[in-house]
Design a protein around this motif. Structure first.
Motif, short mmCIF file in Angstrom:
data_model
loop_
_atom_site.label_atom_id
_atom_site.label_comp_id
_atom_site.label_asym_id
_atom_site.label_seq_id
_atom_site.Cartn_x
_atom_site.Cartn_y
_atom_site.Cartn_z
N ARG A 53 -14.07 -1.63 6.39
CA ARG A 53 -14.81 -0.69 5.55
C ARG A 53 -16.28 -1.08 5.49
O ARG A 53 -16.62 -2.25 5.41
CB ARG A 53 -14.22 -0.70 4.14
N ALA A 90 -11.27 -7.34 -0.42
CA ALA A 90 -12.47 -6.53 -0.25
C ALA A 90 -13.59 -6.94 -1.20
O ALA A 90 -14.76 -6.84 -0.87
CB ALA A 90 -12.14 -5.06 -0.45
N ARG A 95 -4.54 5.19 -0.11
CA ARG A 95 -4.88 3.81 0.20
C ARG A 95 -4.58 2.89 -0.97
O ARG A 95 -4.32 3.33 -2.09
CB ARG A 95 -6.35 3.71 0.60
N GLU A 117 -10.35 3.10 -12.58
CA GLU A 117 -10.74 3.66 -11.29
C GLU A 117 -10.01 4.98 -11.04
O GLU A 117 -8.97 5.26 -11.65
CB GLU A 117 -10.45 2.67 -10.17
N ASP A 174 -8.55 -0.45 -5.54
CA ASP A 174 -9.73 -1.27 -5.28
C ASP A 174 -9.90 -2.47 -6.19
O ASP A 174 -10.27 -3.54 -5.73
CB ASP A 174 -11.00 -0.41 -5.41
N TYR A 232 -8.24 -7.02 -4.85
CA TYR A 232 -9.17 -6.03 -4.31
C TYR A 232 -8.55 -5.49 -3.03
O TYR A 232 -8.57 -6.14 -1.98
CB TYR A 232 -10.51 -6.68 -3.97
N GLY A 251 -9.22 -2.66 -1.21
CA GLY A 251 -9.92 -1.63 -0.45
C GLY A 251 -9.89 -1.82 1.05
O GLY A 251 -10.10 -0.86 1.80
N ARG A 276 -19.00 5.18 1.35
CA ARG A 276 -18.13 4.33 2.15
C ARG A 276 -17.83 4.98 3.50
O ARG A 276 -17.66 6.20 3.59
CB ARG A 276 -16.81 4.08 1.43
N ARG A 320 -19.87 -0.21 3.37
CA ARG A 320 -20.49 0.46 2.23
C ARG A 320 -21.98 0.58 2.49
O ARG A 320 -22.69 -0.43 2.57
CB ARG A 320 -20.25 -0.33 0.94
N ASP A 326 -15.19 8.06 4.57
CA ASP A 326 -14.08 7.64 3.72
C ASP A 326 -13.29 8.84 3.22
O ASP A 326 -12.08 8.78 3.08
CB ASP A 326 -14.62 6.83 2.52
N CYS A 370 0.84 -1.19 0.00
CA CYS A 370 0.00 0.00 0.00
C CYS A 370 0.88 1.25 0.00
O CYS A 370 1.90 1.29 0.69
CB CYS A 370 -0.92 0.01 1.21
N ARG A 418 -5.79 6.51 -4.52
CA ARG A 418 -5.50 5.08 -4.37
C ARG A 418 -4.45 4.65 -5.38
O ARG A 418 -4.25 5.30 -6.41
CB ARG A 418 -6.78 4.26 -4.56
#
Length: 642
Positions: A633, A258, A73, A144, A76, A107, A109, A617, A635, A587, A68, A149
């Motif tokens: 996390r 995630a 972050r 994305e 995703d 993933y 996230g 989020r 959602r 978030d 990371c 991120r």
């Protein structure tokens, strides 16, 4: 010339590390990788200085490490990334376009700031190209957002010097592209036409190497990502292999993730460096390779098969009697073997026959550093170029702290090994934790208990305890006391639906949990509920309390559902009374919107309702005595459709 070489070296940003006969070339060092939403792909080219053509190379391993970023972050989505050779021989050298590695991103996230993972791949077949100055490109796809991120990506090429098993003579790319699949009236076989192979001078055998993944999502059948289709490999008019282009993901070494990480896919999984299919083939002078996909049509099909294939020709094998230790699966501290380690069960290794004769006998020595060496006389029939997994007799020896496990090979077919430099390997590993002999297994079932069983085996593989649940035992708490003698044990938790005791996508299934306590209720070990197909936990039992592993290091915390219209439930078990604070943050920027304080908390279940908040989020964080112990996390959506 010298000044130009130094300049090139600085530009390439490559790192060389010399250790014995091993050289590391790091072309991408914690490269900050993000998408280009406008183009759908972003290239990260870097130069590496590899050995010259005159340096013999025995093996090349590619280590791909994700982490990371420091300031944003983890990204995703599960995107298809390619690691390619773009140029060889320096800035004025010939252009190339050879895919040498295919990465399917995880993933990310839910990963924390300290998360990282390393995958490994043998790319020795590209040794003809990885010479002198080479431009390596990491191509990251996806759409994305790229402001908040990304990934830190490291590409580490490990080159082991030594006489090759066989001299590579020629490498040819025979397929490379995204091939439309299922379009009515447009068969994929038109693009995947047979390819002729001319035997190179001095070549003795060939290897077909195929990277293939299916993508796209047609309504109803999910092709090409979520459908299994058969593939035939035809060589000189004869089918040599038939298999589904499909991969199981519920046992992915990287878990949990995630997204829908545990759903099986067309030859790939999220968080996976693909291992290509390989076929050793004879050469006859003029040969033909053909890849045939199962006939398939779908109106307006969006399915594609991403296929890159090579044919590499090699000289005759250099040795007759030559075995190598390729890998140590158990015991190991490597990320890709984390599901089966630490372990109390017998060691597992991979050996390969590099000689020109069938391997029928091998003496395998093994043991821990400074400990006794055991020997196993392996007998079988391993053809040239093939490898096999071998389980070594006897449980792993007891040890404390970081330990080294050693494996050595001698006397292939009762003869001296003709290349002994790859006959020895060591693996660092952590021994299993040590617990008292009286333990309590606490199992909280979910809404689908009929999918779950657990059993406990000893070092010899005998089952000592077992429980199978049925559909009438929904949302119940079971406590089973285990009375164990000193020794090693393995707890196995299975889920026949392959979605663990919780999976955010299966909201109807609810959440279950498993933990180990001692006889007084202290928390010994809490287990991840989102584990996919199965979870194993190895431990040792000792009567000596000074050897017991620390207890209550981390509380058992769970949050479900994490995809919700507002309500979510936090389960907490700490074993001892602690001051606990739960924070819920946005978030965007991490703005605190709720804080809940629980003083002297040992265990509890708490419901939070965010239905008054905008659909977006959020993050829930749990602090125990001021220390962050859990982050998840959430959602919040307007409607949950499953």
């Amino acid at each position: 010339m010298k000044r130009a070489f130094i300049l090139l070296y600085l530009l390439c940003q490559a790192a060389w590390v010399l250790a014995s006969d091993t050289l590391h070339v790091v072309t991408h060092q914690r490269e900050f990788v993000v998408t280009d939403p406008a183009q759908g792909v972003r290239a990260y080219p870097r130069w590496g200085v590899f050995p010259s053509a005159g340096v013999p190379i025995r093996k090349i391993l590619l280590h791909v490490r994700f982490a990371c970023p420091d300031s944003v972050r983890c990204a995703d989505w599960d995107y298809l990334d390619a690691i390619r050779i773009r140029r060889t021989g320096g800035v004025n050298g010939p252009s190339r376009d050879f895919e040498i590695g295919r990465m399917l991103t995880p993933y990310g996230g839910a990963f924390g700031k300290d998360w990282h993972f390393t995958w490994d791949l043998d790319i020795t077949d590209f040794s003809l190209l990885l010479r002198d100055s080479v431009e390596i490109v990491y191509n990251h796809s996806g759409f994305e957002p790229n402001q908040d991120r990304g990934w830190l990506v490291t590409l580490d090429f490990e080159l082991i010097r030594g006489t090759p098993v066989a001299e590579p003579i020629r490498i040819e790319k025979i397929y490379d592209g995204n091939f439309r699949y299922g379009v009515p009236g447009q068969s994929i076989e038109t693009a995947l036409a047979p390819v002729g192979i001319s035997r190179a001078r001095g070549a003795s055998f060939g290897k077909l190497k195929i990277y293939q993944t299916g993508h796209g999502d047609n309504p109803r059948d999910g092709c090409g990502e979520f459908c299994s289709k058969m593939r035939d490999i035809v060589y000189d008019g004869k089918r040599i292999d038939r298999r589904p282009v499909w991969k199981s993901c519920a046992d992915n070494a990287l878990f949990p993730q995630a997204g829908t990480w545990l759903l099986d896919r067309a030859n790939w999984c999220p968080g996976y460096l693909q291992i290509p299919d390989e076929y050793l083939l004879p050469l006859h002078g003029r040969d033909t390779v053909d890849v045939n996909m199962e006939p398939y049509e779908y109106p307006n099909s969006q399915a594609v098969e991403n296929i890159t294939a090579y044919f590499i020709q090699y000289s005759r094998r250099v040795t007759r009697y030559d075995a190598s230790i390729e890998d140590i699966l158990v015991p190991s501290s490597r990320d890709i073997y984390s599901r089966v380690n630490p372990s109390c069960l017998p060691a597992r290794v991979i050996i390969r026959n590099n000689g020109s004769r069938d391997l029928r006998f091998l003496d395998i020595g093994y043991g821990t550093l400074n400990g006794p060496t055991n020997h196993y006389a392996w007998k079988g029939r391993l053809a040239p170029g093939r490898h096999i997994e071998v389980t070594l007799p006897g449980p792993l020896p007891e040890s404390r702290g970081d330990t080294i496990f050693l494996v050595s090979l001698t006397r292939p077919n009762h003869r001296p090994d003709e290349f002994p430099l790859d006959n020895r390997m060591e693996a660092h590993f952590q021994p299993p934790p040590v617990h008292p002999g009286s333990l309590v297994l606490v199992f909280q079932t979910n809404n689908q208990p009929q999918q779950n069983t657990w059993h406990l085996v000893n070092e010899s593989g005998s089952t000592l305890y077992h429980r199978q649940f049925d559909s009438t035992q929904k949302n119940q708490l079971f406590r089973d006391t285990l009375h164990l003698q000193p020794g090693g044990y393995t707890l196995v938790i299975d889920d026949t639906a392959r979605d663990g005791l919780e999976f955010w996508f299966n909201t109807r299934g609810g959440r279950g949990s498993v933990r180990l306590e001692d006889s007084t209720g202290n928390l010994v070990q809490a287990f991840e509920s989102d584990f996919g197909s199965a979870l194993t936990y190895a431990f040792r039992v000792s009567r000596d309390s000074s050897q017991w592993s620390p207890m209550n290091r981390e509380p058992a915390v769970g949050l479900f559902p994490t995809l919700t219209t507002g309500r979510t439930v936090l389960d907490y078990y700490g074993g001892r009374e602690k001051d606990v604070t739960v924070q819920i943050l946005t978030d965007e920027g991490g703005r605190l919107i709720e804080a809940h304080h629980y003083y002297g908390l040992k265990a509890g279940s708490f419901t939070y309702d965010l239905s008054y908040r905008p659909a977006q989020r959020y993050y829930l964080k749990v602090f125990v005595d001021g220390q962050l112990r859990f982050t998840k996390r959430i959602r919040v959506v307007e409607k949950v459709n499953f």
